[in-house]
Design a protein around this motif. Structure first.
Motif, PDB file in Angstrom:
ATOM      1  N   GLY A 193     -18.991 -30.963  72.150  1.00  0.00           N
ATOM      2  CA  GLY A 193     -17.761 -30.211  71.903  1.00  0.00           C
ATOM      3  C   GLY A 193     -17.958 -29.172  70.815  1.00  0.00           C
ATOM      4  O   GLY A 193     -17.510 -28.033  70.941  1.00  0.00           O
TER       5      GLY A 193
ATOM      6  N   GLY B  93     -17.455 -25.237  71.073  1.00  0.00           N
ATOM      7  CA  GLY B  93     -16.429 -24.569  70.266  1.00  0.00           C
ATOM      8  C   GLY B  93     -15.171 -25.395  70.087  1.00  0.00           C
ATOM      9  O   GLY B  93     -14.136 -24.875  69.677  1.00  0.00           O
ATOM     10  N   ALA B  94     -15.248 -26.711  70.420  1.00  0.00           N
ATOM     11  CA  ALA B  94     -14.058 -27.556  70.260  1.00  0.00           C
ATOM     12  C   ALA B  94     -14.123 -28.275  68.926  1.00  0.00           C
ATOM     13  O   ALA B  94     -15.021 -29.063  68.704  1.00  0.00           O
ATOM     14  CB  ALA B  94     -13.999 -28.571  71.394  1.00  0.00           C
ATOM     15  N   PHE B  95     -13.188 -27.965  68.056  1.00  0.00           N
ATOM     16  CA  PHE B  95     -13.110 -28.701  66.799  1.00  0.00           C
ATOM     17  C   PHE B  95     -11.641 -28.796  66.385  1.00  0.00           C
ATOM     18  O   PHE B  95     -10.782 -28.153  66.982  1.00  0.00           O
ATOM     19  CB  PHE B  95     -13.987 -28.075  65.709  1.00  0.00           C
ATOM     20  CG  PHE B  95     -13.823 -26.592  65.578  1.00  0.00           C
ATOM     21  CD1 PHE B  95     -12.939 -26.058  64.658  1.00  0.00           C
ATOM     22  CD2 PHE B  95     -14.544 -25.730  66.398  1.00  0.00           C
ATOM     23  CE1 PHE B  95     -12.765 -24.697  64.558  1.00  0.00           C
ATOM     24  CE2 PHE B  95     -14.374 -24.361  66.311  1.00  0.00           C
ATOM     25  CZ  PHE B  95     -13.483 -23.839  65.390  1.00  0.00           C
TER      26      PHE B  95
END
Lengths: 365, 298
Positions: B197, B201-203
């Motif tokens: 993630g 770019g998932a944070f």
């Protein structure tokens, strides 16, 4: 397009353990670099530092000339394929592949076009509506690659991507990765402990041990010109035979004296040993199994009995017990050697590798 | 080959063998579960008063009068409010606590134990303590409100706030339970998913919604069923704190069952309420199972 430079990189954990010790590595654009080494050698940690998943304790990491030590993973423009695939289990294959583009808010029709393109190139078109739980290991691996490809990243990082697959599938996927590399024409960094993968895929191999780089070279050079005993023993299957021998001069000829006989050395190797002052001393010698031959008793460097004979089809591997030393021979003479039969062996002298027994560094290849 | 197979089949499919394996589980099930349910359904068609040895079959009369009784709809509404009022906060707050405590820190074990302790304390004991907390004069709850400059409440003494009071006690009791389940669920989410993630770019919030929540959805589903059933079966805290009052404002279906059966000695109608509750619980669980197919990922 990516050039990656690791400059004096060290990874030290809070408990003081150094996983990577002051390594330097230059990865040129479009290279397929393999980080190889035994478990715990720091290869995965190195890869994870390049990805941005581990902090760098010391040193500098450059991507296309820019220092990226503090750049978060999502801004490095690097894609990674994980050992356990790390697919989002609740998303379909389509959603898995599309996810990074969705986060970047790429228009839907462009996402759709790119997902379908990638799926077609990886043979995943039929599987787009399935969830990872409904896929086989090989299919999951392909989805993981699709997820990486769709981003058009500057570099692909792969952390032991084939280690969860069975032998046949591993061979097949290896070819697919090689094919992918040819098609994408970009930088690949690949971690493995399987040296067959390393030798067949890499344009450059980095052999690591205990957090340090042992040798960085092309597969052929690594195989033929190892810099030390570790690299010599690590690269090649079956592994290189090692034995101690005394270096002496007899009748004006430099020879290695073994327990059962002697090996006259070719001029070049003899000169190196003489130069190094090894005459009269014991050295550590190595010979690859494919460079061991059956011979007459007069020529023998080793005499022993056959303990195992493995027929592999076009070639055979013979394990010969010579006293307390075991010599492995890889031969295309496939006539069965009976267990316990006595044989005489000699190494091809020009193929001998000779190491300093103390430092284990190569004296001559 | 086929002969051998038939022989095998015959040997293991014979009724006594099957019963030998099934009965140890089946007997307690029949004695303590199936028989009482069937007996309750039977009683709901009678006019038994709980004391007399005789009774008459009245068929659907109990149900008919129940469905005409405004008290029933009031209790049904209270049950819905109580269930929803405990279900969502228990799950959401339990998850928030788990997220805060999932990273171990000095003393986190003690904090977890303290938060979990209400679950292992008898509800009656908890409720007695809370009845002191809720005291209008000198109770801790009102002392806190007064110190914060807010108007003191009548808590369990007013029909406006009694339900809220009981809900707060119930949430407080079950919070630790849902936290423990979420803690173990969060620890089981593979770290590689977060790493993948991070590269995608998932944070932050995105990571929570796209990775954490779906990964722990089986736990959310399990907790939603368990908490719902617990809420439908809540009795102790209502009995100790409010006895269904004031003015019936905390009378749930289960409490109505108790009042009908054991205070008004109308066991026929009480069991009719119990049957309605069984149907309600089964129906809600079924809906949850059906809906879960869309959001629970195993």
């Amino acid at each position: 397009m990516a050039e990656i430079i690791l400059k004096n990189i060290t990874k030290e954990y809070e408990n003081g353990f150094q996983a990577v010790k002051n390594i330097n590595l230059e990865i040129k654009d479009n290279e397929f670099v393999i980080l190889v080494g035994p478990s715990g050698c720091g290869k995965s940690t190195t890869l994870r530092m390049i990805a941005g998943l581990e902090d760098i304790s010391e040193g500098d990491l450059y991507l296309d000339g820019n220092r990226i030590n503090d750049v978060p993973p999502q801004n490095r423009d690097i894609a990674m394929v994980f050992q356990n695939y790390a697919l989002y289990p609740h998303m379909t294959v389509y959603q898995n592949i599309a996810y990074s583009l969705k986060i970047k808010k790429v228009p839907k029709d462009e996402i759709d076009r790119r997902v379908k393109e990638v799926a077609a190139s990886l043979g995943l078109t039929e599987l787009l509506d399935r969830r990872p739980g409904q896929l086989s290991g090989g299919q999951k691996q392909r989805v993981a690659m699709g997820r990486a490809i769709i981003r058009h990243p500057k570099a692909f990082l792969m952390d032991e991507p084939l280690s969860n697959l069975d032998a046949k599938l591993r061979g097949q996927m290896r070819v697919e990765i090689a094919d992918l590399y040819q098609r994408l024409n970009t930088t690949f960094i690949y971690v493995t402990h399987d040296q067959t993968e390393a030798m067949t895929l890499g344009t450059k191999i980095v052999v690591m041990k205990d957090g340090e780089i042992q040798q960085t070279d092309s597969p052929t050079n690594l195989f033929n010109y190892p810099v030390n005993k570790f690299v010599a023993g690590f690269i090649g299957t079956p592994a290189m035979n090692f034995f101690d021998a005394e270096c002496t001069e007899e009748d004006g000829m430099v020879v290695l004296r073994t327990a059962d006989g002697m090996i006259p050395l070719p001029e070049e190797k003899a000169a190196k040993l003489k130069e190094g002052g090894w005459l009269g001393k014991t050295v550590s010698a190595g010979i690859r199994p494919e460079h061991v031959r059956l011979c007459t008793e007069a020529e023998a460097a080793f005499k022993g009995t056959v303990s195992v004979f493995e027929l592999l089809g076009s070639n055979a591997i013979i394990y010969v017990q010579c006293g307390d030393q075991r010599i492995i021979m890889n031969t295309d003479e496939t006539d069965r050697q009976e267990h316990g039969s006595e044989v005489c062996l000699k190494p091809l002298a020009e193929k001998l590798h000779i190491f300093d027994p103390e430092t284990e560094r190569t004296i001559t290849n | 080959m086929s002969k051998k197979k038939t022989k095998y089949k015959r040997r293991y499919d014979s009724l006594p063998t099957v019963l030998l394996f099934v009965l140890p589980a089946l007997i307690p099930l029949i004695v303590f579960w199936i028989y009482p349910i069937l007996r309750s359904i039977y009683l709901s068609f009678t006019n038994w008063d709980y004391i007399s040895p005789t009774y008459k079959i009245v068929w659907f009369k109990n149900y008919a009068s129940l469905f005409r009784n405004p008290r029933f709809y009031e209790a049904l509404w209270h049950t819905v409010v109580f269930t929803a009022g405990t279900l969502f906060p228990t799950i959401i707050l339990g998850l928030i606590l788990a997220l805060l405590l999932v990273k171990n820190f000095r003393g986190s074990g003690i904090v977890k134990f303290i938060l979990f302790s209400p679950w292992i304390t008898p509800t009656v004991a908890i409720s007695i303590v809370w009845s002191w907390i809720y005291k209008v004069d000198g109770g801790i709850a009102n002392t806190i409100l007064t110190n914060l400059g807010m108007t003191p409440l009548k808590w369990i003494n007013s029909s406006d706030t009694a339900m809220l009071s009981v809900i707060i006690v119930t949430i407080w009791k079950s919070l630790g339970y849902s936290m423990i389940f979420y803690l173990s669920a969060l620890e089981r989410v593979p770290g590689e998913l977060y790493e993948a993630g991070a590269l995608d770019g998932a944070f932050g919030w995105r990571q929570f919604v796209d990775i954490t929540l779906p990964s722990i959805s089986p736990t959310t589903f399990f907790l939603s069923i368990i908490t719902m059933v617990n809420s439908l079966q809540a009795y102790d805290q209502i009995q100790v704190l409010t006895q269904g009052g004031p003015a019936g404002s905390t009378r749930t279906l289960l409490y109505m069952y108790y009042q009908l059966g054991f205070q008004e000695f109308n066991m026929g109608q009480a069991t009719a309420v119990a049957v309605v509750m069984i149907i309600l619980t089964a129906g809600l669980s079924l809906i949850q199972f059906k809906v879960s197919e869309k959001w629970v990922h195993y």
